[in-house]
Design an enzyme around this catalytic site. Sequence first.
Site, mmCIF file in Angstrom:
data_model
loop_
_atom_site.group_PDB
_atom_site.id
_atom_site.type_symbol
_atom_site.label_atom_id
_atom_site.label_comp_id
_atom_site.label_asym_id
_atom_site.label_seq_id
_atom_site.Cartn_x
_atom_site.Cartn_y
_atom_site.Cartn_z
ATOM 1 N N ASN A 9 0.855 -1.178 0.000
ATOM 2 C CA ASN A 9 0.000 0.000 0.000
ATOM 3 C C ASN A 9 0.899 1.238 0.000
ATOM 4 O OD1 ASN A 9 -1.798 2.059 0.557
ATOM 5 N ND2 ASN A 9 -2.328 1.329 2.623
ATOM 6 N N TRP A 10 0.988 1.881 -1.148
ATOM 7 C CA TRP A 10 1.921 3.011 -1.280
ATOM 8 C C TRP A 10 1.391 4.278 -0.607
ATOM 9 C CZ3 TRP A 10 4.186 3.247 -6.966
ATOM 10 C CH2 TRP A 10 4.809 2.032 -7.249
ATOM 11 N N LYS A 11 0.118 4.309 -0.294
ATOM 12 C CA LYS A 11 -0.527 5.509 0.281
ATOM 13 C C LYS A 11 -0.267 6.722 -0.622
ATOM 14 C CE LYS A 11 -0.204 3.276 4.715
ATOM 15 N NZ LYS A 11 -0.060 3.347 6.157
ATOM 16 N N GLU A 168 -5.247 -5.014 10.679
ATOM 17 C CA GLU A 168 -4.241 -3.975 10.869
ATOM 18 C C GLU A 168 -4.499 -3.248 12.188
ATOM 19 O OE1 GLU A 168 -2.355 -2.737 6.925
ATOM 20 O OE2 GLU A 168 -4.124 -1.501 7.181
ATOM 21 N N SER A 214 3.585 -2.037 10.351
ATOM 22 C CA SER A 214 5.045 -2.104 10.560
ATOM 23 C C SER A 214 5.635 -3.471 10.227
ATOM 24 C CB SER A 214 5.398 -1.666 11.976
ATOM 25 O OG SER A 214 4.983 -0.325 12.193
ATOM 26 N N GLY A 235 2.899 -1.128 4.241
ATOM 27 C CA GLY A 235 2.919 0.297 3.930
ATOM 28 C C GLY A 235 4.335 0.740 3.601
ATOM 29 N N GLY A 236 4.990 1.350 4.585
ATOM 30 C CA GLY A 236 6.319 1.946 4.400
ATOM 31 C C GLY A 236 7.309 1.074 3.640
#
Length: 250
Positions: A9-11, A168, A214, A235-236
């Site tokens: 998920n690149w946001k 999540e 995370s 994510g990150g």
Amino acid sequence: MRKMIVAGNWKMNTTLPEGEKLVKELVDLLSDYKGEKGIIIAPPFTHLNAVNNLITNTSIHLAAQNCASEESGAYTGEVSAAMIAATGAKYVILGHSERREYFNESGETLLRKTQLTLQNQLNPIFCIGEQLTQRESEQHEATVKKQLEETVFKLPKSDFEKLILAYEPVWAIGTGKVASPEQAQEMHAFIRQLIVEKYDEKTAENMSILYGGSCKPNNATELFSQQDVDGGLIGGASLKAEDFRAIINS
Ligand code: PGA
């Protein structure tokens, strides 16, 4: 057997040229990928069409990060499920805690988005998860149960089985604070049991339930080795091709 999946998920990150560069790196790194995990990336809307062209004939699949709760019409700035489907994307992330919190997405809205997604032959990646205060007050299971009951548990089985679920815990998203493998396993098993009770054993057994929050190369192996954890929503770490590959290979 249910599928192991790693979804990125690149946001709201990367411009189109940056995103194209990242996809090209990923395509390169995964060119000899022979693993069994499904691989999905969710770049911003503006990248979908271009990214779809870059991943044709690769093992990478495409997701959007959201879709409109209406079919079409006078909704300035919105992007419909039909528009997403026409880009070549196959999945849509729905119910992410950032959207629930910052954009006030209610259960009712999320159910509507889920239905529109399914009507357009897209598979929702549906997120659920508790806040820190809810975990601290032992309300984490009740919270997740409610989130399911007011949304996707209203779907008939034939629709529900097209979903991917993502647990999540909100306190673990972007915080570097990861749920322990035991905490993840416990919640995933709880969710699977709710699916048994709502639908049946077979539906529960076949449902991929991803962990998100995370998840990094250094903790993915342990998380993914838990019996009820079927991969991750990243994510990150999905913004670095090497890290994303390492997680896929975990
Ligand atoms: P994170 O995000 O991996 O950066 O914690 C996960 C997510 O929000 O899907």
